[in-house]
Design an enzyme around this catalytic site. Structure first.
Site, PDB file in Angstrom:
ATOM      1  N   ASN A  14       0.879  -1.175   0.000  1.00 10.65           N
ATOM      2  CA  ASN A  14       0.000   0.000   0.000  1.00 10.65           C
ATOM      3  C   ASN A  14       0.913   1.219   0.000  1.00 10.65           C
ATOM      4  O   ASN A  14       1.489   1.567   1.031  1.00 10.65           O
ATOM      5  CB  ASN A  14      -0.886  -0.016   1.260  1.00 10.65           C
ATOM      6  CG  ASN A  14      -1.675   1.278   1.431  1.00 10.65           C
ATOM      7  OD1 ASN A  14      -1.767   2.085   0.502  1.00 10.65           O
ATOM      8  ND2 ASN A  14      -2.237   1.478   2.614  1.00 10.65           N
ATOM      9  N   LYS A  16       0.152   4.221  -0.229  1.00 11.91           N
ATOM     10  CA  LYS A  16      -0.500   5.427   0.310  1.00 11.91           C
ATOM     11  C   LYS A  16      -0.268   6.609  -0.628  1.00 11.91           C
ATOM     12  O   LYS A  16      -0.153   6.403  -1.835  1.00 11.91           O
ATOM     13  CB  LYS A  16      -0.004   5.723   1.733  1.00 11.91           C
ATOM     14  CG  LYS A  16      -0.082   4.497   2.634  1.00 11.91           C
ATOM     15  CD  LYS A  16       0.026   4.836   4.082  1.00 11.91           C
ATOM     16  CE  LYS A  16       0.139   3.566   4.884  1.00 11.91           C
ATOM     17  NZ  LYS A  16      -0.155   3.764   6.291  1.00 11.91           N
ATOM     18  N   HIS A 105      -9.577   1.235   4.620  1.00 12.98           N
ATOM     19  CA  HIS A 105      -8.333   1.442   5.384  1.00 12.98           C
ATOM     20  C   HIS A 105      -8.649   2.356   6.570  1.00 12.98           C
ATOM     21  O   HIS A 105      -9.470   3.276   6.464  1.00 12.98           O
ATOM     22  CB  HIS A 105      -7.263   2.075   4.481  1.00 12.98           C
ATOM     23  CG  HIS A 105      -5.905   2.056   5.098  1.00 12.98           C
ATOM     24  ND1 HIS A 105      -5.545   2.959   6.074  1.00 12.98           N
ATOM     25  CD2 HIS A 105      -4.840   1.239   4.917  1.00 12.98           C
ATOM     26  CE1 HIS A 105      -4.297   2.694   6.453  1.00 12.98           C
ATOM     27  NE2 HIS A 105      -3.849   1.656   5.769  1.00 12.98           N
ATOM     28  N   GLU A 107      -7.154   4.761   7.777  1.00 14.94           N
ATOM     29  CA  GLU A 107      -6.954   6.198   7.516  1.00 14.94           C
ATOM     30  C   GLU A 107      -8.188   6.792   6.845  1.00 14.94           C
ATOM     31  O   GLU A 107      -8.524   7.957   7.062  1.00 14.94           O
ATOM     32  CB  GLU A 107      -5.684   6.396   6.667  1.00 14.94           C
ATOM     33  CG  GLU A 107      -4.434   6.104   7.497  1.00 14.94           C
ATOM     34  CD  GLU A 107      -3.209   5.684   6.711  1.00 14.94           C
ATOM     35  OE1 GLU A 107      -3.192   5.810   5.472  1.00 14.94           O
ATOM     36  OE2 GLU A 107      -2.258   5.190   7.353  1.00 14.94           O
ATOM     37  N   GLU A 177      -5.811  -4.958  10.335  1.00 14.86           N
ATOM     38  CA  GLU A 177      -4.801  -3.921  10.551  1.00 14.86           C
ATOM     39  C   GLU A 177      -5.117  -3.180  11.852  1.00 14.86           C
ATOM     40  O   GLU A 177      -5.912  -2.221  11.849  1.00 14.86           O
ATOM     41  CB  GLU A 177      -4.821  -2.922   9.389  1.00 14.86           C
ATOM     42  CG  GLU A 177      -4.441  -3.532   8.058  1.00 14.86           C
ATOM     43  CD  GLU A 177      -3.765  -2.514   7.158  1.00 14.86           C
ATOM     44  OE1 GLU A 177      -2.709  -2.833   6.633  1.00 14.86           O
ATOM     45  OE2 GLU A 177      -4.275  -1.391   7.012  1.00 14.86           O
ATOM     46  N   GLY A 183       2.077   2.128  10.766  1.00 15.24           N
ATOM     47  CA  GLY A 183       3.030   3.229  10.630  1.00 15.24           C
ATOM     48  C   GLY A 183       3.681   3.634  11.941  1.00 15.24           C
ATOM     49  O   GLY A 183       4.307   4.686  12.034  1.00 15.24           O
ATOM     50  N   SER A 218       3.122  -2.331  10.446  1.00  9.21           N
ATOM     51  CA  SER A 218       4.562  -2.345  10.738  1.00  9.21           C
ATOM     52  C   SER A 218       5.224  -3.691  10.437  1.00  9.21           C
ATOM     53  O   SER A 218       6.093  -4.141  11.188  1.00  9.21           O
ATOM     54  CB  SER A 218       4.821  -1.899  12.182  1.00  9.21           C
ATOM     55  OG  SER A 218       4.354  -0.564  12.358  1.00  9.21           O
TER      56      SER A 218
HETATM   57  C1  PEP Z   1      -0.953   0.191   5.968  1.00 10.02           C
HETATM   58  O1  PEP Z   1      -1.057   1.402   5.940  1.00 10.02           O
HETATM   59  O2  PEP Z   1      -1.793  -0.531   5.375  1.00 10.02           O
HETATM   60  C2  PEP Z   1       0.170  -0.378   6.707  1.00 10.02           C
HETATM   61  C3  PEP Z   1       0.125  -1.637   7.041  1.00 10.02           C
HETATM   62  O3  PEP Z   1       1.199   0.484   7.010  1.00 10.02           O
HETATM   63  P1  PEP Z   1       2.619   0.130   7.710  1.00 10.02           P
HETATM   64  O4  PEP Z   1       3.094  -1.178   7.105  1.00 10.02           O
HETATM   65  O5  PEP Z   1       3.497   1.275   7.339  1.00 10.02           O
HETATM   66  O6  PEP Z   1       2.366   0.009   9.148  1.00 10.02           O
END
Ligand code: PEP
Length: 256
Positions: A14, A16, A105, A107, A177, A183, A218
């Protein structure tokens, strides 16, 4: 739980809102070379994909066609066409050869007020156009600390099941998630992830045997193998570590 040989293993990047033409060209080209057609993983086959910002769908198509890497987008309209300024339909994503779209997601749920009903509607629009939705679910830190994880996730999933039905949910990918792990550099432990994935698999009922359940939050080369070794983890949704092939490639290989 169940026969995991029935489920496709996947690692999806992803991006972003990151990228620009020149840097993308290098990254997409490197991904295509790392994963030429049918060559992902010496063990179990792993499907690798990247979900790019809308303006770069054509670039992803041009640079990934002919490789084993698929591509997709990070959001989609619930509508199929018409007076919806700024929206992008599922058919537009398939027009550029996209296979996947991320919906729900955290976000978007948090910063764009997306409800579970809207997320389910977006997943339905994606399926109707032949795209595979990657439906994201997850709890906040406060919800985890107050023992609400299963209730929150069950609530998010049950709306999808009500709107889509089990037959259509069976065609989706689901990404767990935890919001507190995205992040932040703080990943959920393999046991925490397995526990939520096993719970999700049970709640998926008849769809549970075929749905790939991805973990996101992460994931790095250093923790991917132990997360992907969990019996109900079928791969990962990768944010920050998908922006450099040196980070992304070992994560993909750890899923094989
Ligand atoms: C994401 O935004 O879907 C995600 C998993 O981000 P990160 O791997 O940076 O934590």
């Amino acid at each position: 739980m169940g026969d995991d040989a029935l489920r496709t293993r996947r690692v999806v990047g992803n991006w972003k809102m990151n990228g620009a033409l020149a840097g993308n060209a290098a990254l997409l080209g490197a991904c295509a070379s790392a994963f030429p057609e049918s060559a992902v993983g010496a063990g179990r086959a792993v499907e690798v994909a990247v979900c790019v910002p809308f303006p770069y769908l054509a670039q992803a198509r041009d640079l990934l066609s002919g490789s084993a890497v698929r591509w997709g987008a990070q959001d989609v309209s619930v509508h199929s066409s018409g007076a919806h300024t700024g929206e992008v339909s599922a058919a537009m994503i398939t027009d550029f050869g996209g296979s996947f779209v991320i919906v729900g997601h955290s976000e978007r749920r948090a910063h764009h007020s997306e409800t579970s009903a809207l997320v389910a509607g977006k997943a339905a629009a994606a399926l109707a156009a032949g795209l595979t939705p990657i439906i994201c679910l997850g709890e906040t830190l406060e919800e985890r600390e107050t023992d609400m994880t299963e209730a929150v996730i069950a609530g998010q999933l049950s709306v999808c099941i009500e709107v889509l039905g089990y037959d259509h949910v069976a065609q989706c990918v689901i990404a767990y998630e935890p919001v507190w792990a995205i992040g932040t550099g703080r990943n959920a432990t393999p046991d925490q992830v397995q526990s939520v994935h096993a719970f999700l698999r049970r709640r998926l009922g008849p769809a549970g045997a075929s749905v790939s359940l991805l973990y996101g939050g992460s994931v790095k080369a250093s923790n991917a193998a132990e997360l992907f070794a969990m019996p109900d983890v079928d791969g990962g949704l990768i944010g920050g570590a998908s922006l450099k092939l040196a980070d992304f490639e070992p994560i993909c290989r750890a899923c094989a």
